[in-house]
Design a protein around this motif. Structure first.
Motif, short mmCIF file in Angstrom:
data_model
loop_
_atom_site.label_atom_id
_atom_site.label_comp_id
_atom_site.label_asym_id
_atom_site.label_seq_id
_atom_site.Cartn_x
_atom_site.Cartn_y
_atom_site.Cartn_z
N UNK A 120 0.84 -1.21 0.00
CA UNK A 120 0.00 0.00 0.00
C UNK A 120 0.87 1.26 0.00
N UNK A 121 0.68 2.11 -0.99
CA UNK A 121 1.56 3.29 -1.14
C UNK A 121 0.88 4.59 -0.73
N UNK A 122 -0.41 4.70 -1.05
CA UNK A 122 -1.02 6.02 -0.88
C UNK A 122 -2.51 5.88 -0.53
N UNK A 123 -2.93 6.80 0.36
CA UNK A 123 -4.35 6.89 0.73
C UNK A 123 -4.80 8.31 0.40
N UNK A 124 -5.88 8.43 -0.34
CA UNK A 124 -6.45 9.76 -0.60
C UNK A 124 -7.80 9.82 0.06
N UNK A 125 -7.98 10.76 0.99
CA UNK A 125 -9.30 10.86 1.61
C UNK A 125 -10.11 11.99 0.98
N UNK A 126 -11.38 11.68 0.79
CA UNK A 126 -12.33 12.60 0.17
C UNK A 126 -12.86 13.54 1.26
N UNK A 127 -11.95 14.23 1.92
CA UNK A 127 -12.29 15.11 3.04
C UNK A 127 -11.05 15.92 3.39
N UNK A 128 -11.29 17.05 4.08
CA UNK A 128 -10.12 17.74 4.65
C UNK A 128 -9.83 17.15 6.03
N UNK A 129 -10.87 16.73 6.74
CA UNK A 129 -10.70 16.14 8.07
C UNK A 129 -9.94 14.81 7.97
N UNK A 130 -9.09 14.59 8.96
CA UNK A 130 -8.21 13.41 8.91
C UNK A 130 -8.37 12.53 10.15
N UNK A 131 -9.40 12.84 10.94
CA UNK A 131 -9.55 12.16 12.23
C UNK A 131 -9.87 10.67 12.09
N UNK A 132 -10.23 10.22 10.90
CA UNK A 132 -10.57 8.80 10.70
C UNK A 132 -9.37 7.97 10.28
N UNK A 133 -8.21 8.60 10.17
CA UNK A 133 -7.02 7.87 9.68
C UNK A 133 -5.93 7.87 10.74
#
Ligand code: NDP
Ligand code: DGY
Length: 328
Positions: free
Chosen positions: A74-87
């Motif tokens: 796994x190289x990269x995670x892109x979240x569809x949000x500005x918030x990052x509290x779920x990662x």
């Protein structure tokens, strides 16, 4: 024999605007969780297996179990949000997994929603609409104080977290002719505050002074449940609480009690715990609590731009280029 080049594999945890996904699909072998509901934990753990990239939504918790299930490629995670509290960002860093988010492109949409909640709660819009539909308008209108609302002009607006969204909210509300804008956070932000004349206060002092308390900060372990019984007791009985940040910043039982007992005047919430909020939740029985289903960034243009940004970040991460909007 022609050699077949390896196409990186991407798991998309929920559907997203078609144009962005189509572009991602030109460069990757893409699996999209097409169901209307978010993937169950089992579906998520199964879906991430063997993936090079993940396109995730803020309702999807990305923790050790998920990263382990995905595997070391796994190289990269892109979240569809500005918030990052779920990662779990620390673990991603430790494992050299790049993480991107969508700062800036949703600021206007979210600030507009916050202003909508301020107006709707101050003018008691939900109660007004219900009164018209239930036919009680004619009988009660003679009472001069029936459905009396609050004026925004002349009020003190308190912003908890004067970041991109907090500043955009303050700038828009300033046009109403406020008496004062105050803000709180980890440190004063003169570069944002000075042009709008906003004053930095302690959390407690902001609660005491504000007619509208608007929460627009990011949320992590340090500020979970800071809106608790003690905090609501410090607020004015007429005050209105608006939250576009994350539900986790609020002790919802305490909020229910504060609204029910008149400790505070009203609340407008775009975010709750859990999401979706079950229709049986006690908050939904209160006439002075307006809840909308986490729609802050939900405008057609914003959602498309967010998707394009997630795709650009994922492609950059897969190709070893710097991310456009890295989380760290
Ligand atoms: P920014 O990073 O620009 O702003 C976050 C602000 O929160 C910063 O000013 C930061 O202060 C402040 N902050 C962080 N921790 C605390 C704390 N413990 N107490 C008070 N303030 C704190 O982010 P954005 O403005 O772009 O987004 C903010 C949040 O809004 C997101 O993290 C997300 O949770 C939420 N959001 C919700 C949406 C919705 O649909 N309802 C849409 C988009 C975002 P400092 O600068 O000192 O770190
Ligand atoms: C965010 O971006 O953090 C929102 O909550 C979802 O758009």
């Amino acid at each position: 024999m022609a050699s077949t080049s390896y196409l990186p594999r991407v798991f998309v945890t929920r559907s997203a605007p078609a144009a962005g996904l189509a572009r991602l699909g030109q460069h990757c072998h893409m699996t999209v969780h097409e169901k209307e509901n978010a993937p169950t934990r089992e579906e998520l753990l199964q879906g991430v297996r063997g993936m090079d990239a993940l396109f995730v939504h803020p309702s999807t918790r990305i923790d050790k179990e998920v990263l382990d299930a995905a595997g070391p490629q796994l190289k990269v995670i892109g979240t569809y949000s500005v918030g990052l509290d779920h990662i779990d960002l620390d673990l991603c860093k430790e494992r050299s997994i790049k993480v991107s988010h969508t700062p800036g492109v949703l600021t206007t949409a979210t600030a507009e929603l916050a202003v909508t909640l301020v107006l709707a709660t101050a003018k008691r819009l939900e109660e007004c609409i219900r009164a018209v539909k239930e036919g009680v308008w004619g009988t009660r209108w003679e009472n001069a104080l029936w459905l009396v609302g609050k004026q925004i002009s002349g009020s003190v607006v308190g912003i908890v977290g004067l970041g991109r969204i907090g500043l955009a909210i303050a700038e828009r509300l300033a046009a109403f002719g406020l008496s004062k804008i105050v803000y709180t956070g980890r440190a004063p932000k003169p570069e944002s505050a000075d042009p709008i004349g906003a004053e930095f206060l302690s959390f407690d002092e902001l609660l005491k002074q504000s007619d509208f308390v608007i929460v627009s900060c990011s949320v992590d372990e340090s500020n979970k449940n800071i809106f608790n019984t003690g905090a609501f007791k410090k607020m004015k009985p007429s005050s209105i609480f608006v939250n576009v940040s994350r539900g986790a910043i609020v002790d919802q039982k305490a909020l229910y009690e504060a609204l029910k007992s008149g400790q505070i005047g009203a609340a407008g919430l775009d975010v709750t715990t859990p999401e979706p909020l079950p229709p049986s939740d006690p908050l939904l029985t209160l006439p002075n609590c307006l809840v909308v289903p986490h729609i802050g960034s939900l405008t057609d243009s914003t959602r498309n731009i967010m998707c394009e940004l997630v795709v650009d970040n994922i492609l950059a991460g897969l190709e070893g280029r710097p991310l456009l909007s890295p989380a760290f």
